[in-house]
Design an enzyme around this catalytic site. Structure first.
Site, PDB file in Angstrom:
ATOM      1  N   ILE A  81       0.913  -1.148   0.000  1.00 35.84           N
ATOM      2  CA  ILE A  81       0.000   0.000   0.000  1.00 35.84           C
ATOM      3  C   ILE A  81       0.953   1.198   0.000  1.00 35.84           C
ATOM      4  O   ILE A  81       1.522   1.543   1.021  1.00 35.84           O
ATOM      5  CB  ILE A  81      -0.942  -0.011   1.216  1.00 35.84           C
ATOM      6  CG1 ILE A  81      -1.825  -1.254   1.203  1.00 35.84           C
ATOM      7  CG2 ILE A  81      -1.799   1.262   1.209  1.00 35.84           C
ATOM      8  CD1 ILE A  81      -2.747  -1.391   2.398  1.00 35.84           C
ATOM      9  N   PRO A  82       1.190   1.781  -1.166  1.00 32.23           N
ATOM     10  CA  PRO A  82       2.334   2.680  -1.372  1.00 32.23           C
ATOM     11  C   PRO A  82       2.209   4.091  -0.792  1.00 32.23           C
ATOM     12  O   PRO A  82       2.086   5.080  -1.522  1.00 32.23           O
ATOM     13  CB  PRO A  82       2.470   2.706  -2.895  1.00 32.23           C
ATOM     14  CG  PRO A  82       1.072   2.526  -3.380  1.00 32.23           C
ATOM     15  CD  PRO A  82       0.422   1.587  -2.399  1.00 32.23           C
ATOM     16  N   CYS A  83       2.302   4.200   0.512  1.00 28.25           N
ATOM     17  CA  CYS A  83       2.217   5.516   1.157  1.00 28.25           C
ATOM     18  C   CYS A  83       3.422   6.392   0.815  1.00 28.25           C
ATOM     19  O   CYS A  83       3.337   7.618   0.911  1.00 28.25           O
ATOM     20  CB  CYS A  83       2.066   5.364   2.665  1.00 28.25           C
ATOM     21  SG  CYS A  83       3.251   4.270   3.444  1.00 28.25           S
ATOM     22  N   HIS A  84       4.513   5.782   0.368  1.00 28.17           N
ATOM     23  CA  HIS A  84       5.690   6.572  -0.021  1.00 28.17           C
ATOM     24  C   HIS A  84       5.425   7.397  -1.279  1.00 28.17           C
ATOM     25  O   HIS A  84       6.165   8.325  -1.576  1.00 28.17           O
ATOM     26  CB  HIS A  84       6.906   5.660  -0.219  1.00 28.17           C
ATOM     27  CG  HIS A  84       6.740   4.663  -1.321  1.00 28.17           C
ATOM     28  ND1 HIS A  84       6.035   3.481  -1.152  1.00 28.17           N
ATOM     29  CD2 HIS A  84       7.174   4.667  -2.599  1.00 28.17           C
ATOM     30  CE1 HIS A  84       6.043   2.810  -2.289  1.00 28.17           C
ATOM     31  NE2 HIS A  84       6.724   3.515  -3.186  1.00 28.17           N
TER      32      HIS A  84
END
Length: 177
Positions: free
Chosen positions: A132-135
């Protein structure tokens, strides 16, 4: 019951957690909110979903976009889940702002406005980083704000994906130009 294992990434050790449903956590060692939502009664055991997640990480850290997502068991509030669902739509190598996410949530909920800070809180509590690409979430005009794993890791991940040479991702249902 949750199960854990570790993965040695180019950016440091990662703790992986899963239950019978799917991945419940993926945290860089010493990151903010490390092991958040990890049951105190867990067992170190590499079950199949953890092996599949390690394979996903091997592909990801070889600078390729994995063509599969291991099963996920997302644990959080409805608001957090709504934010994390949007994060999963941000393409590899692209970024989106907190404001864009807030605009989408507001529109979906029939509101005039949603707080970017509230979105930031949900992004920061994402327990399944990378997948889950929060970056891929940035501040206004692309400024690199907060990342639970540390700004240095955020920069490395965005460089790995080639995000600095790509434009912002503007979702179709966004009101942001």
């Amino acid at each position: 019951m949750q199960y854990t294992t570790t993965y040695q990434s180019p950016l440091g050790k990662i703790l992986l957690a899963a239950d019978e449903i799917g991945i419940t956590g993926l945290w860089f060692e010493d990151q903010k909110y490390f092991a958040w939502k990890l049951d105190s009664n867990h067992e170190e055991k590499e079950i199949s979903v953890l092996k599949e997640t390690k394979r996903w990480l091997d592909i990801y850290f070889s600078r390729k976009e994995p063509d599969f997502i291991p099963p996920l068991h997302i644990i959080g509030t409805e608001f957090q889940k709504d934010v994390w669902k949007i994060l999963r739509t941000i393409p590899y190598g692209k970024t989106m702002t907190y404001g864009q996410i807030a605009d989408i949530i507001a529109k979906e909920r029939g509101l005039k406005k949603m707080s970017s800070q509230a979105v930031g809180g949900a992004v920061g509590h994402n327990s399944i980083s990378l997948i889950i690409p929060c970056h891929r979430v940035v501040g206004t005009n692309g400024s690199l704000t907060g990342y639970a794993g540390g700004i240095d890791k955020k920069i490395s991940l965005l460089k790995l994906e080639g995000a600095f040479k790509n434009s912002f991702y503007i979702p179709k249902h966004s009101t942001t130009p």
